[in-house]
Design a protein around this motif. Structure first.
Motif, short mmCIF file in Angstrom:
data_model
loop_
_atom_site.label_atom_id
_atom_site.label_comp_id
_atom_site.label_asym_id
_atom_site.label_seq_id
_atom_site.Cartn_x
_atom_site.Cartn_y
_atom_site.Cartn_z
N GLY A 129 0.80 -1.21 0.00
CA GLY A 129 0.00 0.00 0.00
C GLY A 129 0.84 1.26 0.00
O GLY A 129 2.01 1.26 0.39
N ALA A 130 0.22 2.35 -0.41
CA ALA A 130 0.93 3.62 -0.53
C ALA A 130 1.51 4.09 0.79
O ALA A 130 2.62 4.64 0.84
CB ALA A 130 -0.01 4.69 -1.10
N PHE A 131 0.77 3.89 1.90
CA PHE A 131 1.26 4.36 3.20
C PHE A 131 2.62 3.75 3.54
O PHE A 131 3.44 4.39 4.18
CB PHE A 131 0.26 4.01 4.31
N ALA A 132 2.84 2.50 3.09
CA ALA A 132 4.11 1.83 3.38
C ALA A 132 5.29 2.48 2.66
O ALA A 132 6.43 2.35 3.09
CB ALA A 132 4.02 0.35 3.00
N GLY A 133 4.99 3.19 1.58
CA GLY A 133 6.07 3.84 0.82
C GLY A 133 6.22 5.31 1.10
O GLY A 133 7.19 5.94 0.65
N GLY A 145 5.39 13.39 6.91
CA GLY A 145 5.32 14.73 6.33
C GLY A 145 4.72 14.76 4.94
O GLY A 145 4.31 15.82 4.46
N ALA A 146 4.65 13.59 4.28
CA ALA A 146 4.00 13.52 2.98
C ALA A 146 2.49 13.60 3.15
O ALA A 146 1.96 13.40 4.25
CB ALA A 146 4.39 12.24 2.25
N ILE A 194 -5.02 6.07 10.56
CA ILE A 194 -3.86 5.23 10.23
C ILE A 194 -2.72 6.09 9.71
O ILE A 194 -1.56 5.92 10.09
CB ILE A 194 -4.24 4.15 9.21
N ALA A 195 -3.05 7.02 8.82
CA ALA A 195 -2.03 7.91 8.26
C ALA A 195 -1.39 8.77 9.35
O ALA A 195 -0.16 8.96 9.38
CB ALA A 195 -2.65 8.80 7.18
N ALA A 196 -2.22 9.27 10.27
CA ALA A 196 -1.71 10.13 11.34
C ALA A 196 -0.69 9.40 12.20
O ALA A 196 0.31 9.99 12.64
CB ALA A 196 -2.87 10.64 12.19
N GLU A 197 -0.91 8.12 12.45
CA GLU A 197 0.03 7.33 13.24
C GLU A 197 1.40 7.24 12.57
O GLU A 197 2.42 7.07 13.25
CB GLU A 197 -0.52 5.92 13.46
N LYS A 198 1.42 7.37 11.25
CA LYS A 198 2.66 7.30 10.49
C LYS A 198 3.24 8.68 10.18
O LYS A 198 4.23 8.80 9.47
CB LYS A 198 2.43 6.53 9.18
N GLY A 199 2.55 9.73 10.67
CA GLY A 199 3.01 11.09 10.40
C GLY A 199 2.67 11.57 9.00
O GLY A 199 3.27 12.52 8.49
N GLU A 224 -7.01 18.38 8.15
CA GLU A 224 -6.38 19.44 8.93
C GLU A 224 -6.04 20.62 8.04
O GLU A 224 -5.61 20.45 6.89
CB GLU A 224 -5.13 18.89 9.61
N GLU A 225 -6.19 21.81 8.58
CA GLU A 225 -6.05 23.02 7.77
C GLU A 225 -4.65 23.17 7.19
O GLU A 225 -4.50 23.55 6.02
CB GLU A 225 -6.41 24.25 8.61
N ASP A 226 -3.62 22.89 7.97
CA ASP A 226 -2.26 23.06 7.47
C ASP A 226 -1.92 22.03 6.39
O ASP A 226 -1.22 22.34 5.42
CB ASP A 226 -1.24 23.00 8.60
N VAL A 227 -2.44 20.82 6.54
CA VAL A 227 -2.22 19.78 5.53
C VAL A 227 -2.93 20.15 4.24
O VAL A 227 -2.38 20.03 3.14
CB VAL A 227 -2.68 18.41 6.05
N TYR A 228 -4.18 20.60 4.37
CA TYR A 228 -4.92 21.06 3.20
C TYR A 228 -4.17 22.18 2.49
O TYR A 228 -4.08 22.22 1.25
CB TYR A 228 -6.32 21.54 3.59
#
Length: 290
Positions: free
Chosen positions: A81-85, A89-90, A109-114, A141-145
């Motif tokens: 999966g994409a999260f593994a790669g 910060g991405a 799940i994504a948040a746990e991986k940063g 989240e606003e900053d991510v958006y």
């Protein structure tokens, strides 16, 4: 300019990925059918990968536009999966129309991986994707958006953050609810004109300039009158979306009587072989009742 992966090269994703490459981003694509990814790469000059993980490695943004909740999970999580790669910060931007439930699940799940996660379903159809004028409704989240918005701009006419994770998907549900009623109303108006012996195009020319006017009337009335439905958003996909709307309405306590009725009308269209017809084919159901 950014390193971007795009997962899913259907009628929407294929041109969207092309707009990213044309805008100067360094794009790597993935598609479940590798031949389609190879064809995109040959046409646009970007790279292709054989797994979501491979496509996502080293990128700053990963965009997805796949089929449903299960398809989205499959390209995000797991060994390939994409999260593994993706690196911390991405940002992952999902353009699929899915449930808010799976969106929030993947956000966590994504948040746990940063990894940042933005739900960003789209409206505007195949033509909007090809012309780079999609409407994009976002949650997260606003900053991510804020990081993702300039990249999304490669194929968007308007892009807005509506709220926290899931808000984009909820807004897309509002969009589909509104469309369902509009298309049924237009179908009934055109069918009524036909039965009354009126010139349908003349009727549309007049009423489209008043309160009855809509995007559907401007862009679909001619093809509906011509009995032509081989374009646009398919009935099968609309029923998938309306199912999400109705399930969510049960959870939230919202009342959607018209949406529920039109969903059954689309079921009737499927029964007469119209699953791949576009959503304006509701008028075919009325004609079949004659």
């Amino acid at each position: 300019m950014a390193k971007v992966a795009f997962l899913g090269l259907g009628v929407m994703g294929y041109p969207m990925a092309g707009h990213l490459q044309a805008a100067g981003h360094e794009v790597t694509v993935y598609n479940r059918t590798t031949a389609k990814a190879e064809a995109w790469s040959a046409a646009h000059g970007g790279r292709f990968a054989r797994t979501p993980r491979e496509a996502a490695e080293g990128t700053e943004f990963v965009m997805s536009c796949v089929g449903n909740d299960d398809d989205l999970r499959s390209v995000c999580v797991g060994e390939d999966g994409a999260f593994a790669g993706m690196s911390a910060g991405a940002v992952f931007v999902d353009h699929t129309t899915v449930s808010a439930k799976v969106t929030r699940e993947l956000f966590d799940i994504a948040a746990e991986k940063g990894i940042g996660f933005v739900d960003a379903p789209i409206s505007g159809g195949q033509a909007g994707a090809e012309n780079g004028v999609l409407s994009v409704m976002c949650g997260g989240e606003e900053d991510v958006y804020g990081k993702a918005e300039p990249v999304i701009g490669a194929y968007a006419r308007i892009c807005r953050r509506i709220g926290d994770s899931g808000a984009g998907q909820m807004t897309k549900m509002c969009n589909q609810i509104a469309i369902a009623g509009l298309v049924q109303g237009l179908s009934e108006a055109l069918h009524f004109a036909e039965k009354a012996g009126l010139d349908g195009r003349a009727v549309v020319e007049v009423i489209s300039q008043g309160a009855a006017g809509s995007w559907q009337m401007a862009n679909r009335s001619d093809t509906m009158l011509d009995d032509h439905f081989d374009h646009g958003f398919a009935v099968d996909w609309m029923r998938k979306d309306l199912g999400i709307c109705l399930d969510t309405a049960d959870e939230t306590g919202a009342s959607l009587p018209v949406t529920a009725l039109v969903d059954q009308f689309y079921k009737d269209v499927q029964k007469i072989g119209g699953g791949r017809w576009d959503t304006s084919s509701l008028i075919k159901r009325l004609r079949a009742l004659d």
